[in-house]
Design an enzyme around this catalytic site. Sequence first.
Site, PDB file in Angstrom:
ATOM      1  N   GLU A 248       0.784  -1.240   0.000  1.00 21.41           N
ATOM      2  CA  GLU A 248       0.000   0.000   0.000  1.00 21.41           C
ATOM      3  C   GLU A 248       0.816   1.290   0.000  1.00 21.41           C
ATOM      4  O   GLU A 248       0.616   2.170   0.844  1.00 21.41           O
ATOM      5  CB  GLU A 248      -1.006  -0.021   1.163  1.00 21.41           C
ATOM      6  CG  GLU A 248      -1.936  -1.223   1.079  1.00 21.41           C
ATOM      7  CD  GLU A 248      -3.066  -1.221   2.110  1.00 21.41           C
ATOM      8  OE1 GLU A 248      -2.939  -0.537   3.138  1.00 21.41           O
ATOM      9  OE2 GLU A 248      -4.078  -1.904   1.866  1.00 21.41           O
TER      10      GLU A 248
ATOM     11  N   GLU B   7      -6.754  -7.645  -1.770  1.00 14.58           N
ATOM     12  CA  GLU B   7      -7.236  -7.419  -0.409  1.00 14.58           C
ATOM     13  C   GLU B   7      -8.610  -6.817  -0.539  1.00 14.58           C
ATOM     14  O   GLU B   7      -8.813  -5.918  -1.349  1.00 14.58           O
ATOM     15  CB  GLU B   7      -6.396  -6.376   0.363  1.00 14.58           C
ATOM     16  CG  GLU B   7      -5.110  -6.849   0.937  1.00 14.58           C
ATOM     17  CD  GLU B   7      -4.514  -5.826   1.936  1.00 14.58           C
ATOM     18  OE1 GLU B   7      -5.275  -5.012   2.499  1.00 14.58           O
ATOM     19  OE2 GLU B   7      -3.300  -5.841   2.127  1.00 14.58           O
TER      20      GLU B   7
END
Length: 452
Positions: free
Chosen positions: A264, A383
Site C-alpha cells: 500500500e 485485499e
Amino acid sequence: MLRRISAVFLVAAICVRAQTTVPVYGQCGGIGYTGSTVCASGSYCYDQNPYYSQCIPGTTSTSSTSTHSTTTTSSSTTSKSTTTSSTSTTTTSAPTGFVKASGTRFEVNGAQFVPVGTNAYWPALIYQNENIDQAFSDIAATGATVVRTWFFNEVTSASGVYLHLWDGSTATFNTGATGFGAIDTVIAKAKQYGLRVIATLNNNWNAYGGIDVYTTQILGSSGTYHDTFFSNAQVIAAYKEYVQFVVNRYVDEPGILGWELLNEPRCSGSGPLEASPTCNVTTITNWVSELSAYIKSIDSNHLVGLGDEGFFNEPGNSQYVYGGGAGMDFAANLALSSIDFGTFHMYPDSWGYNDNETLWGEQWILDHASAMKTANKPVILEEYGLTSTGTAREAIYQSYWNTIVSSGLTGDLYWQAGSNFTTNANDGYMIFPTDPVYTAYPAHASAVKARG
Ligand SMILES: *[C@@H]1O[C@H](CO)[C@@H](O)[C@H](O)[C@H]1NC(C)=O
Ligand SMILES: *[C@@H]1O[C@H](CO)[C@@H](O)[C@H](O)[C@H]1NC(C)=O
Ligand SMILES: *[C@@H]1O[C@H](CO)[C@@H](O)[C@H](O)[C@H]1NC(C)=O
C-alpha cells in the site's frame, strides 16, 4: 490433494547413529536428509520445518520449544534458500515450476494458473508452529491457490521474530530460527498444502516496522518526509540491500508466486513523518520503476508486482482513490515493463463508501478489469474487507464475486483468513472458518477456475 504432516516427518530428524559433527548453521535433519544430526559444541539442532533442521548457536537441546533467543545477524550472508531441500519429498502436491504472466492470465508448466485465496500476514511473525498447519490446511480446503503474506519486520531492538535489525544506520539480517528461518517454515508449509506465496517485502504503514524505519534510521526524522523513502538515493540503496538479500535467498523457490515491492505505497504513511509538499505520482512511479527493474535484474524466475491499493490518477476526479492525491497512478505503474501484474485493494467502509458498498465496490472492480485489459497483464483484487459481518457481509461479497467472474478480472484474495487460534492477529477483518464468507468462498474459487 492435500496432505497433513504425519508423524514420520518428526521421526526423520531424530534418528541417531555414529555421527560426525555438523558445523554451526549446517543442516542436521529434515526429510530425505541422511547426514549427521549431532551439532557442533555450543549449538543445537533446531527443527525449522519438516524438510530442514539447522545447527543454531546456543545450548537448547530440543527443537520443540519456542523460546530460542539466539539468532545470527549478518549482512554479508548471501546463501540461497535452505528450503530447496524440500524437493526431496514426492508425497505432497507441492508446487513446481514458476508462475508466469500470459496476457491477462497466469500460467505455470504450460497450464493456466488461477489466483484465488486469501491473505494471512502473520504466520512468520506471530506464530511459528503447528498453528500454521491449521491455517494453511483450512485455507487450502477453500480451493485457494495463493496466500499473500509479510516478508518483513524492521526492528531497532531484537525481540520475538524479526527479520531486519537496525543499529543506527546499519541493518543486519536475522537468518536464525526467529528470523528468516520462520519465513523458510512459512514457505515450506504453504507448499505442503499446495499453496503459492505472494511475498510482500515491506509496509507503507508502521506495522512491523515499515519504510519510515529506513528513513529515520539513515537520515533522522528532522527534515525528512515519509516519501523520502521513495526519492533519497541512500535510502533506496539500503532498501535494495534488503530486497537483494531476500530475493537471493529464495530465487530458486517455486513456492513463491511473486514479489511485491511494498504494501500500500502512498505519499503519506502512519506518521509521524509526513508527506512532502512535492510528492506526486511521478515520485512513486519512478521508484516503482527502479525497484521492479532491480528485482528483474537479480531474479528472472519470479513475477514482480507492486502491492498497491490500485488508486487511479484521473485528473479532475474528486474521489480521493481516483484522483491521484495519494501519489499513486495504477495505470502508469502497471504499464511499466518490469511490473508483471497489477494489484488493488478494496475497503469501501474506511474509504468513505459505507452507504454504497455494493455498487461502489462493483464499479471499483469493473474499472480495474478495464485497466487490466488495456495493460494486457493479470490484475488481482488482492485485499478486500467490509466492517459488516455474517450473512450481510457474505451477500455483498457474492455481488463482488459475481462481478469478478463476469468482468474477467484475473482473480482475488480476501483479507484475511483466520483459524481458531489466530485471534491475536485479528485486525477486525479476520474471517474465521465458521463465517459464511469462509464457507461460501469455495464455490467462488471454483467459479473463477471454471471461467479461466
Ligand atoms: C512531482 O515529483 C517529481 C519527482 O519527485 C518532481 O520532480 C516534481 O517536481 C514534482 N512535481 C510537483 C508539482 O511538485
Ligand atoms: C454508488 O457508487 C456508484 C459507483 O461508483 C455510483 O455510480 C453511485 O452514484 C453511487 N451512489 C451513491 C448514492 O453514492
Ligand atoms: C473453532 O473450531 C470449532 C471446532 O473445531 C468450531 O466449532 C468453532 O465454531 C470454531 N470457531 C471459530 C470462531 O471459527
